[in-house]
Design an enzyme around this catalytic site. Structure first.
Site, PDB file in Angstrom:
ATOM      1  N   GLU A  32      12.175  21.887 -23.637  1.00  0.00           N
ATOM      2  CA  GLU A  32      11.016  22.536 -22.616  1.00  0.00           C
ATOM      3  C   GLU A  32      11.419  23.549 -21.813  1.00  0.00           C
ATOM      4  O   GLU A  32      10.701  24.096 -20.737  1.00  0.00           O
ATOM      5  CB  GLU A  32      10.316  21.332 -21.855  1.00  0.00           C
ATOM      6  CG  GLU A  32       9.802  20.425 -22.834  1.00  0.00           C
ATOM      7  CD  GLU A  32       9.339  18.979 -21.949  1.00  0.00           C
ATOM      8  OE1 GLU A  32       8.123  19.119 -21.613  1.00  0.00           O
ATOM      9  OE2 GLU A  32       9.912  18.092 -21.893  1.00  0.00           O
ATOM     10  N   SER A 160       5.555  17.573 -23.681  1.00  0.00           N
ATOM     11  CA  SER A 160       5.063  18.911 -24.190  1.00  0.00           C
ATOM     12  C   SER A 160       4.672  18.667 -25.755  1.00  0.00           C
ATOM     13  O   SER A 160       4.582  19.733 -26.220  1.00  0.00           O
ATOM     14  CB  SER A 160       5.952  20.181 -24.044  1.00  0.00           C
ATOM     15  OG  SER A 160       6.242  20.412 -22.411  1.00  0.00           O
ATOM     16  N   TYR A 226      -0.104  25.239 -23.561  1.00  0.00           N
ATOM     17  CA  TYR A 226       0.387  26.458 -23.133  1.00  0.00           C
ATOM     18  C   TYR A 226      -0.136  27.638 -23.564  1.00  0.00           C
ATOM     19  O   TYR A 226       0.252  28.579 -23.005  1.00  0.00           O
ATOM     20  CB  TYR A 226       1.957  26.392 -23.235  1.00  0.00           C
ATOM     21  CG  TYR A 226       2.549  25.071 -22.590  1.00  0.00           C
ATOM     22  CD1 TYR A 226       2.262  24.900 -20.946  1.00  0.00           C
ATOM     23  CD2 TYR A 226       3.333  24.034 -23.504  1.00  0.00           C
ATOM     24  CE1 TYR A 226       3.122  23.701 -20.618  1.00  0.00           C
ATOM     25  CE2 TYR A 226       3.795  23.152 -23.039  1.00  0.00           C
ATOM     26  CZ  TYR A 226       3.713  22.918 -21.484  1.00  0.00           C
ATOM     27  OH  TYR A 226       4.123  21.425 -21.083  1.00  0.00           O
ATOM     28  N   ARG A 265       3.129  12.479 -12.457  1.00  0.00           N
ATOM     29  CA  ARG A 265       1.922  12.382 -12.810  1.00  0.00           C
ATOM     30  C   ARG A 265       1.762  11.382 -14.188  1.00  0.00           C
ATOM     31  O   ARG A 265       2.571  11.397 -14.835  1.00  0.00           O
ATOM     32  CB  ARG A 265       1.554  13.853 -13.559  1.00  0.00           C
ATOM     33  CG  ARG A 265       0.377  14.689 -13.304  1.00  0.00           C
ATOM     34  CD  ARG A 265       0.118  15.703 -14.254  1.00  0.00           C
ATOM     35  NE  ARG A 265       0.081  15.615 -15.532  1.00  0.00           N
ATOM     36  CZ  ARG A 265       0.692  16.248 -16.519  1.00  0.00           C
ATOM     37  NH1 ARG A 265       1.165  17.367 -16.283  1.00  0.00           N
ATOM     38  NH2 ARG A 265       0.544  15.901 -17.969  1.00  0.00           N
ATOM     39  N   ASP A 267      -0.558  10.134 -17.456  1.00  0.00           N
ATOM     40  CA  ASP A 267      -1.455  10.602 -18.471  1.00  0.00           C
ATOM     41  C   ASP A 267      -2.225   9.461 -19.004  1.00  0.00           C
ATOM     42  O   ASP A 267      -1.273   8.267 -19.314  1.00  0.00           O
ATOM     43  CB  ASP A 267      -0.684  11.189 -19.449  1.00  0.00           C
ATOM     44  CG  ASP A 267      -0.154  12.574 -19.278  1.00  0.00           C
ATOM     45  OD1 ASP A 267      -0.552  13.168 -18.049  1.00  0.00           O
ATOM     46  OD2 ASP A 267       0.844  13.178 -19.722  1.00  0.00           O
ATOM     47  N   GLU A 280       1.637   7.925 -20.652  1.00  0.00           N
ATOM     48  CA  GLU A 280       2.957   8.233 -20.066  1.00  0.00           C
ATOM     49  C   GLU A 280       3.194   8.518 -18.544  1.00  0.00           C
ATOM     50  O   GLU A 280       1.883   8.705 -18.141  1.00  0.00           O
ATOM     51  CB  GLU A 280       3.462   9.342 -20.819  1.00  0.00           C
ATOM     52  CG  GLU A 280       2.821  10.742 -20.611  1.00  0.00           C
ATOM     53  CD  GLU A 280       3.723  11.680 -20.973  1.00  0.00           C
ATOM     54  OE1 GLU A 280       4.846  11.533 -21.145  1.00  0.00           O
ATOM     55  OE2 GLU A 280       3.268  12.899 -20.947  1.00  0.00           O
ATOM     56  N   ASN A 282       5.042  11.075 -16.181  1.00  0.00           N
ATOM     57  CA  ASN A 282       5.751  12.535 -16.268  1.00  0.00           C
ATOM     58  C   ASN A 282       6.501  12.401 -14.877  1.00  0.00           C
ATOM     59  O   ASN A 282       5.768  12.451 -13.732  1.00  0.00           O
ATOM     60  CB  ASN A 282       4.903  13.675 -16.157  1.00  0.00           C
ATOM     61  CG  ASN A 282       4.268  13.696 -17.755  1.00  0.00           C
ATOM     62  OD1 ASN A 282       4.943  13.738 -18.530  1.00  0.00           O
ATOM     63  ND2 ASN A 282       3.141  13.631 -17.723  1.00  0.00           N
ATOM     64  N   GLY A 286       4.664  19.892 -14.939  1.00  0.00           N
ATOM     65  CA  GLY A 286       4.759  21.643 -15.051  1.00  0.00           C
ATOM     66  C   GLY A 286       4.199  21.887 -13.547  1.00  0.00           C
ATOM     67  O   GLY A 286       3.303  21.322 -12.749  1.00  0.00           O
TER      68      GLY A 286
HETATM   69  N1  LIG Z   1      -2.616   7.123 -28.955  1.00  0.00           N
HETATM   70  C1  LIG Z   1      -3.087   8.191 -28.831  1.00  0.00           C
HETATM   71  N2  LIG Z   1      -4.491   8.595 -29.399  1.00  0.00           N
HETATM   72  C2  LIG Z   1      -4.958   9.764 -29.370  1.00  0.00           C
HETATM   73  N3  LIG Z   1      -4.408  10.869 -28.773  1.00  0.00           N
HETATM   74  C3  LIG Z   1      -3.131  10.763 -28.190  1.00  0.00           C
HETATM   75  C4  LIG Z   1      -2.501   9.490 -28.204  1.00  0.00           C
HETATM   76  N4  LIG Z   1      -1.116   9.609 -27.715  1.00  0.00           N
HETATM   77  C5  LIG Z   1      -0.773  10.834 -27.131  1.00  0.00           C
HETATM   78  N5  LIG Z   1      -2.146  11.560 -27.375  1.00  0.00           N
HETATM   79  C6  LIG Z   1      -2.382  13.180 -27.264  1.00  0.00           C
HETATM   80  O1  LIG Z   1      -0.971  13.772 -27.216  1.00  0.00           O
HETATM   81  C7  LIG Z   1      -0.892  14.387 -26.149  1.00  0.00           C
HETATM   82  C8  LIG Z   1       0.530  14.086 -25.633  1.00  0.00           C
HETATM   83  O2  LIG Z   1       0.911  12.716 -25.650  1.00  0.00           O
HETATM   84  P1  LIG Z   1       1.692  11.999 -24.296  1.00  0.00           P
HETATM   85  O3  LIG Z   1       2.115  10.635 -24.739  1.00  0.00           O
HETATM   86  O4  LIG Z   1       0.931  12.484 -22.926  1.00  0.00           O
HETATM   87  O5  LIG Z   1       2.931  13.132 -24.375  1.00  0.00           O
HETATM   88  P2  LIG Z   1       3.682  14.565 -23.924  1.00  0.00           P
HETATM   89  O6  LIG Z   1       2.627  14.724 -23.018  1.00  0.00           O
HETATM   90  O7  LIG Z   1       4.845  13.972 -23.113  1.00  0.00           O
HETATM   91  O8  LIG Z   1       3.735  15.454 -25.053  1.00  0.00           O
HETATM   92  C9  LIG Z   1      -1.890  13.607 -25.002  1.00  0.00           C
HETATM   93  O9  LIG Z   1      -2.214  14.218 -24.337  1.00  0.00           O
HETATM   94  C10 LIG Z   1      -3.053  13.251 -25.920  1.00  0.00           C
HETATM   95  O10 LIG Z   1      -3.926  14.460 -26.202  1.00  0.00           O
HETATM   96 MG   LIG Z   2       1.508  13.832 -21.705  1.00  0.00          MG
END
Ligand SMILES: Nc1ncnc2c1ncn2[C@@H]1O[C@H](COP(=O)(O)OP(=O)(O)O)[C@@H](O)[C@H]1O
Ligand SMILES: [Mg+2]
Length: 321
Positions: A32, A160, A226, A265, A267, A280, A282, A286
């Site tokens: 990242e 990311s 991004y 943050r 999510d 998750e 963070n 960002g």
């Molecule tokens: N179980 C899930 N079902 C549907 N979409 C998901 C799921 N897990 C993650 N996502 C999608 O993937 C994106 C990234 O996942 P995340 O766990 O937040 O990891 P990171 O942001 O660290 O890459 C999320 O913002 C969401 O849009």
């Molecule tokens: Mg995320």
């Protein structure tokens, strides 16, 4: 001269001189890096606008011990991913005795690891999606059986959306697993959640207004984050007052469960039956002027420069022992 965390040492600064000489740590060598360059440059410019004696410092290019030699009073950490967000840098700074922003060693390390975050969140009643750890090809069958399709495969400690993919058919699963395993060895699968996506920024113990994210892509992937300009962000997010309060409470609880502090943050996704699932936490989100944290802060009446200033204030809780 080691550091300890003392929440009672938190205070507001009124004069930029109170911060002393500040190193903005950004760049780094994680996947990242590019995002960090953007966050760090935005933070540096902001601190300078407010009169803070701030300087750029890239830990991938320079020896951290220089921070002491050059008389830096504190660090603003604007690194994302491994090395900067995972607790190792925080540990080094503890050892050097240089206070820093945000979460400490434990909170950073756990926050970086989505699997351990899920386990801790679950333990305190913050729901997260079911998951299957994929240690090798032999676990793919188990994942299919237990989670069904579609599912999403993720490396546990990347950000990311690096190395993540949506899996629609059983035939796609091995490639999705390989894509994640190429990035790191800890990989897991979750059932695909159909629902709306929200993020909640936390600043100095308070949750900021949630943001709802809508992307034309299959999910909020690197490109949607991004590169595209048609990803849509809604803040206020459209939740009812009680639902907003509930989400804020979940974000604060999840933050606490992983031992995060200062700012960050959470999510989330809210599925059709109204079940709110944590994705998750963070610990160093960002910080470009287009990032989600600044967007949420703005909705709470906190302009970008004020947000950066308040994040820098979180370093006051790292005191020399
Ligand atoms: N179980 C899930 N079902 C549907 N979409 C998901 C799921 N897990 C993650 N996502 C999608 O993937 C994106 C990234 O996942 P995340 O766990 O937040 O990891 P990171 O942001 O660290 O890459 C999320 O913002 C969401 O849009
Ligand atoms: Mg995320």
């Amino acid at each position: 001269m080691r550091l300890k965390h003392d929440a009672s040492a938190m205070r507001r600064a009124t004069d930029p001189k109170e911060f002393g000489r500040v190193a903005v740590l950004f760049g780094g060598d994680s996947t990242e890096q590019e995002v960090s360059l953007r966050s760090g440059n935005a933070v540096l410019a902001s601190l300078k606008r407010r009169g803070v004696d701030a300087h750029p410092f890239d830990p991938a290019q320079r020896d951290l011990a220089a921070l002491k030699r050059e008389g830096f009073a504190r660090c603003f950490i604007a690194l994302h991913g491994r090395g900067g967000e995972d607790g190792s840098l925080q540990g080094a700074l503890e050892y050097l005795g240089v206070p820093y922003t945000g979460s400490g060693v434990t909170g950073s390390a756990i926050g970086m690891d989505k699997l351990r975050t899920k386990r801790l969140a679950h333990a305190i009643g913050v729901a997260t999606a079911d998951c299957v750890v994929l240690r090798g090809e032999q676990d793919l069958e188990v994942a299919l059986e237990r989670l069904g399709l579609p599912m999403i495969v993720k490396p546990a400690t990347q950000g990311s959306s690096v190395g993540m993919s949506k899996v629609l058919t059983a035939a796609e699963l091995p490639a999705a697993y390989q894509a994640a395993a190429r990035v790191e060895s800890s990989v897991f699968a979750e059932p695909w959640i159909t629902g709306k996506e929200y993020t909640v920024a936390v600043l100095q113990g308070r949750a900021l207004p949630s943001i709802r994210i809508e992307t034309p892509n299959a999910f909020y992937d690197y490109e949607a984050k991004y590169l595209r300009n048609d990803t849509r962000y809604f803040c206020p997010s459209g939740l009812s007052v009680p639902a907003e309060q509930h989400l804020a409470n979940l974000a604060l609880a999840a933050f606490d469960a992983v031992g995060a502090s200062g700012w960050g943050r959470g999510d989330f996704m809210i599925g059709p039956p109204g079940r709110t699932l944590l994705l998750e936490v963070n610990t160093i989100p960002g910080m470009t002027d287009h990032s989600l944290g600044p967007m949420a802060a703005q909705a709470a009446g906190i302009e970008f420069d004020e947000l950066v200033w308040r994040v820098l204030e979180t370093s006051f809780t790292r005191v020399r022992s």
